[in-house]
Write a protein that holds these residues in place. Structure first.
Motif, PDB file in Angstrom:
ATOM      1  N   LEU A  64       0.307  -1.389  -0.438  1.00 12.59           N
ATOM      2  CA  LEU A  64       0.235   0.556   0.076  1.00 12.59           C
ATOM      3  C   LEU A  64       1.256   1.804  -0.135  1.00 12.59           C
ATOM      4  O   LEU A  64       0.687   2.287  -0.872  1.00 12.59           O
ATOM      5  N   ARG A  65       2.026   1.297   0.844  1.00 12.72           N
ATOM      6  CA  ARG A  65       2.452   2.135   0.537  1.00 12.72           C
ATOM      7  C   ARG A  65       3.567   2.883  -0.429  1.00 12.72           C
ATOM      8  O   ARG A  65       3.727   4.041  -1.965  1.00 12.72           O
ATOM      9  N   HIS A  66       3.866   1.844  -1.778  1.00 14.27           N
ATOM     10  CA  HIS A  66       3.490   1.557  -3.281  1.00 14.27           C
ATOM     11  C   HIS A  66       2.518   2.203  -3.472  1.00 14.27           C
ATOM     12  O   HIS A  66       2.688   3.754  -4.397  1.00 14.27           O
ATOM     13  N   PHE A  67       1.296   2.017  -3.227  1.00 13.89           N
ATOM     14  CA  PHE A  67       0.513   2.466  -4.460  1.00 13.89           C
ATOM     15  C   PHE A  67       0.079   4.315  -3.712  1.00 13.89           C
ATOM     16  O   PHE A  67      -0.065   5.130  -4.669  1.00 13.89           O
ATOM     17  N   HIS A  68       0.333   4.396  -2.938  1.00 15.08           N
ATOM     18  CA  HIS A  68       0.646   5.375  -2.122  1.00 15.08           C
ATOM     19  C   HIS A  68       1.008   6.655  -2.912  1.00 15.08           C
ATOM     20  O   HIS A  68       1.158   7.576  -3.485  1.00 15.08           O
ATOM     21  N   ALA A  69       2.291   6.340  -3.170  1.00 17.24           N
ATOM     22  CA  ALA A  69       3.717   6.870  -3.478  1.00 17.24           C
ATOM     23  C   ALA A  69       3.823   7.629  -5.076  1.00 17.24           C
ATOM     24  O   ALA A  69       3.987   8.342  -5.333  1.00 17.24           O
ATOM     25  N   HIS A  70       2.550   6.309  -5.464  1.00 15.73           N
ATOM     26  CA  HIS A  70       2.381   6.469  -7.196  1.00 15.73           C
ATOM     27  C   HIS A  70       1.709   6.832  -7.276  1.00 15.73           C
ATOM     28  O   HIS A  70       1.255   6.729  -8.902  1.00 15.73           O
ATOM     29  N   LYS A  71       0.619   7.010  -6.189  1.00 18.70           N
ATOM     30  CA  LYS A  71      -1.175   7.900  -6.785  1.00 18.70           C
ATOM     31  C   LYS A  71      -1.783   7.018  -7.619  1.00 18.70           C
ATOM     32  O   LYS A  71      -2.633   7.443  -8.094  1.00 18.70           O
ATOM     33  N   LYS A  72      -1.441   5.626  -6.993  1.00 15.07           N
ATOM     34  CA  LYS A  72      -2.417   4.724  -8.397  1.00 15.07           C
ATOM     35  C   LYS A  72      -2.841   4.779  -7.588  1.00 15.07           C
ATOM     36  O   LYS A  72      -3.816   4.354  -5.656  1.00 15.07           O
ATOM     37  N   PRO A  73      -5.302   4.785  -8.076  1.00 12.60           N
ATOM     38  CA  PRO A  73      -6.356   4.067  -7.414  1.00 12.60           C
ATOM     39  C   PRO A  73      -5.719   3.145  -6.513  1.00 12.60           C
ATOM     40  O   PRO A  73      -5.691   1.736  -7.048  1.00 12.60           O
ATOM     41  N   SER A  74      -6.451   2.970  -5.679  1.00 10.41           N
ATOM     42  CA  SER A  74      -6.869   2.793  -4.335  1.00 10.41           C
ATOM     43  C   SER A  74      -8.157   2.232  -4.053  1.00 10.41           C
ATOM     44  O   SER A  74      -8.702   2.877  -3.193  1.00 10.41           O
ATOM     45  N   ALA A  75      -8.492   1.135  -3.905  1.00  9.23           N
ATOM     46  CA  ALA A  75     -10.199   0.911  -3.261  1.00  9.23           C
ATOM     47  C   ALA A  75     -10.311   0.220  -2.353  1.00  9.23           C
ATOM     48  O   ALA A  75      -9.665  -1.171  -2.579  1.00  9.23           O
ATOM     49  N   PHE A  76     -11.366   0.248  -1.921  1.00  6.42           N
ATOM     50  CA  PHE A  76     -11.913  -0.240  -0.139  1.00  6.42           C
ATOM     51  C   PHE A  76     -12.901  -0.453  -0.080  1.00  6.42           C
ATOM     52  O   PHE A  76     -13.181   0.351  -0.075  1.00  6.42           O
ATOM     53  N   LEU A  77     -13.688  -2.113   0.639  1.00  2.00           N
ATOM     54  CA  LEU A  77     -15.142  -1.492   0.558  1.00  2.00           C
ATOM     55  C   LEU A  77     -15.498  -2.402   1.644  1.00  2.00           C
ATOM     56  O   LEU A  77     -14.798  -2.981   2.023  1.00  2.00           O
ATOM     57  N   CYS A  78     -16.501  -1.871   2.450  1.00  5.88           N
ATOM     58  CA  CYS A  78     -17.123  -1.847   3.541  1.00  5.88           C
ATOM     59  C   CYS A  78     -16.287  -1.992   5.061  1.00  5.88           C
ATOM     60  O   CYS A  78     -15.594  -1.288   5.016  1.00  5.88           O
ATOM     61  N   HIS A  79     -15.580  -3.113   5.881  1.00  2.49           N
ATOM     62  CA  HIS A  79     -14.313  -3.732   6.159  1.00  2.49           C
ATOM     63  C   HIS A  79     -13.159  -3.463   5.819  1.00  2.49           C
ATOM     64  O   HIS A  79     -12.336  -2.961   6.279  1.00  2.49           O
ATOM     65  N   GLY A  80     -13.383  -3.282   4.584  1.00  2.00           N
ATOM     66  CA  GLY A  80     -11.712  -3.106   3.730  1.00  2.00           C
ATOM     67  C   GLY A  80     -11.331  -2.309   4.088  1.00  2.00           C
ATOM     68  O   GLY A  80      -9.688  -2.252   4.184  1.00  2.00           O
ATOM     69  N   PRO A  81     -11.486  -0.836   4.244  1.00  2.00           N
ATOM     70  CA  PRO A  81     -10.740   0.081   4.500  1.00  2.00           C
ATOM     71  C   PRO A  81     -10.134  -0.045   6.038  1.00  2.00           C
ATOM     72  O   PRO A  81      -9.378   0.941   5.665  1.00  2.00           O
ATOM     73  N   ILE A  82     -10.072  -0.889   6.232  1.00  2.00           N
ATOM     74  CA  ILE A  82      -8.939  -1.058   7.968  1.00  2.00           C
ATOM     75  C   ILE A  82      -8.159  -1.232   7.679  1.00  2.00           C
ATOM     76  O   ILE A  82      -7.405  -1.683   7.996  1.00  2.00           O
ATOM     77  N   ALA A  83      -8.158  -2.299   6.149  1.00  2.00           N
ATOM     78  CA  ALA A  83      -6.617  -2.576   6.173  1.00  2.00           C
ATOM     79  C   ALA A  83      -5.702  -1.955   5.579  1.00  2.00           C
ATOM     80  O   ALA A  83      -4.650  -1.859   5.553  1.00  2.00           O
ATOM     81  N   SER A  84      -6.263  -0.974   5.291  1.00  2.00           N
ATOM     82  CA  SER A  84      -5.307   0.613   5.085  1.00  2.00           C
ATOM     83  C   SER A  84      -4.609   1.368   5.997  1.00  2.00           C
ATOM     84  O   SER A  84      -3.553   1.760   6.076  1.00  2.00           O
ATOM     85  N   ILE A  85      -4.547   0.312   7.145  1.00  2.00           N
ATOM     86  CA  ILE A  85      -3.625   1.329   8.202  1.00  2.00           C
ATOM     87  C   ILE A  85      -2.392   0.267   8.718  1.00  2.00           C
ATOM     88  O   ILE A  85      -1.921   0.155   8.741  1.00  2.00           O
ATOM     89  N   SER A  86      -2.456  -0.799   7.594  1.00  2.00           N
ATOM     90  CA  SER A  86      -1.198  -2.284   7.532  1.00  2.00           C
ATOM     91  C   SER A  86      -0.099  -0.562   7.549  1.00  2.00           C
ATOM     92  O   SER A  86       0.486  -0.798   6.548  1.00  2.00           O
ATOM     93  N   ALA A  87      -0.571   0.116   5.881  1.00  2.00           N
ATOM     94  CA  ALA A  87       0.651   1.019   5.956  1.00  2.00           C
ATOM     95  C   ALA A  87       1.332   1.406   6.674  1.00  2.00           C
ATOM     96  O   ALA A  87       2.172   2.468   6.525  1.00  2.00           O
ATOM     97  N   MET A  88       0.473   1.387   8.161  1.00  2.00           N
ATOM     98  CA  MET A  88       0.878   2.109   9.184  1.00  2.00           C
ATOM     99  C   MET A  88       2.622   1.817   9.261  1.00  2.00           C
ATOM    100  O   MET A  88       2.758   0.362   8.924  1.00  2.00           O
ATOM    101  N   GLN A  89       3.885   2.234   9.728  1.00  2.00           N
ATOM    102  CA  GLN A  89       4.353   1.316  10.750  1.00  2.00           C
ATOM    103  C   GLN A  89       4.944   0.598  11.577  1.00  2.00           C
ATOM    104  O   GLN A  89       5.149  -0.226  11.968  1.00  2.00           O
ATOM    105  N   HIS A  90       3.468   1.236  12.985  1.00  2.00           N
ATOM    106  CA  HIS A  90       3.416   0.156  13.358  1.00  2.00           C
ATOM    107  C   HIS A  90       2.250  -0.022  13.768  1.00  2.00           C
ATOM    108  O   HIS A  90       1.084  -0.037  14.095  1.00  2.00           O
TER     109      HIS A  90
END
Length: 265
Positions: free
Chosen positions: A131-157
């Motif tokens: 996810l840090r790669h997709f964010h850094a390169h501004k690539k479309p990143s979609a998350f649905l329902c509970h899926g957005p919580i997966a974005s937390i994994s981009a956190m270092q901790h």
């Protein structure tokens, strides 16, 4: 000719922690996975499907019902057949294999819901690297329902953040969230009031934390709409959908975002 390769990441979780000890059943939602994927394929994109351990996600039986397909039995049957038989759903890679194969080949990212991502994807370090790669390169990143919580994994901790939420230590969680790439982004996610029927009737217990509070603590600007009504929020490269009813809308939003990227390129 393919318009590009979209990385779809699913969960391998089948149980989720509930307050007081023990676990309840969980999985991915059938419509949330297959409806957007079928939209991407129909629009001319290839799919690479991956999970942490490289096996297909478990489909939550609660989602394998015609009601999630607008009471259209034919649509439900097509979704079942697609998940069971289509090559896109049966050539599953590990997240490690995705990283080793290189991320430059992917034009977009998608993760569906069901509560399963709350268990593994939320704290998966390999997904965080992706996810840090997709964010850094501004690539479309979609998350649905509970899926957005997966974005937390981009956190270092991410693991420590999740543990702090389970312990009820919101100040510690907020401190651990510093530097999260999606801080300040507008987003939506499955609401606390939408969660209640699942807690009452399926889990028979309460989750340790709800998704809007977790994302707000991380630094997200959470915007939830009416319960069980389609709701999609877009901010920069991030596309989030609130609930199972947002399945068609998030598929359309992701295809449209990819079209915009193609025009800009």
């Amino acid at each position: 000719m393919s318009k590009g390769n979209v990385l779809v990441v699913g969960s391998n979780a089948t149980r989720i922690e509930i307050q007081g000890g023990g676990t309840g059943p969980t999985g991915q939602y059938l419509n949330e996975l297959v409806v957007p994927v079928m939209a991407l394929l129909a629009a001319g994109y290839d799919i690479t499907f991956a999970t942490p351990d490289g096996t297909k996600p478990f489909i939550d039986p609660v989602s394998d019902q015609t009601v999630h397909f607008d009471n259209d039995e034919a649509a439900h049957k097509r979704a079942q057949d697609f998940f069971a038989n289509d090559r896109a759903m049966n050539s599953v890679k590990t997240l490690r294999a995705v990283l080793d194969g290189g991320l430059d080949q992917y034009v977009a990212f998608f993760t569906p819901g069901g509560q399963a991502p709350v268990v593994d994807l939320m704290q998966d370090p390999e997904l965080g690297e992706i996810l840090r790669h997709f964010h850094a390169h501004k690539k479309p990143s979609a998350f649905l329902c509970h899926g957005p919580i997966a974005s937390i994994s981009a956190m270092q901790h991410a693991r420590e953040f999740r543990a702090a939420l389970i312990a009820g230590d919101t100040p510690k969680a907020a401190k651990l969230a510093q530097g999260w790439p999606y801080a300040g982004y507008r987003m939506t996610v499955y609401s606390s009031s939408e969660e209640k029927p699942i807690e009452d009737n399926i889990l028979h217990g309460k989750l340790y934390f709800h998704m809007p509070e977790a994302l707000t603590t991380a630094g997200g600007v959470v915007d939830v709409g009416p319960d069980f009504a389609p709701h999609v929020v877009e901010d920069r490269e991030l596309i989030t959908g609130q609930n199972p009813r947002s399945d068609h809308q998030i598929g359309k939003a992701l295809v449209a975002a990819l079209s915009r990227v193609s025009v800009d390129a």
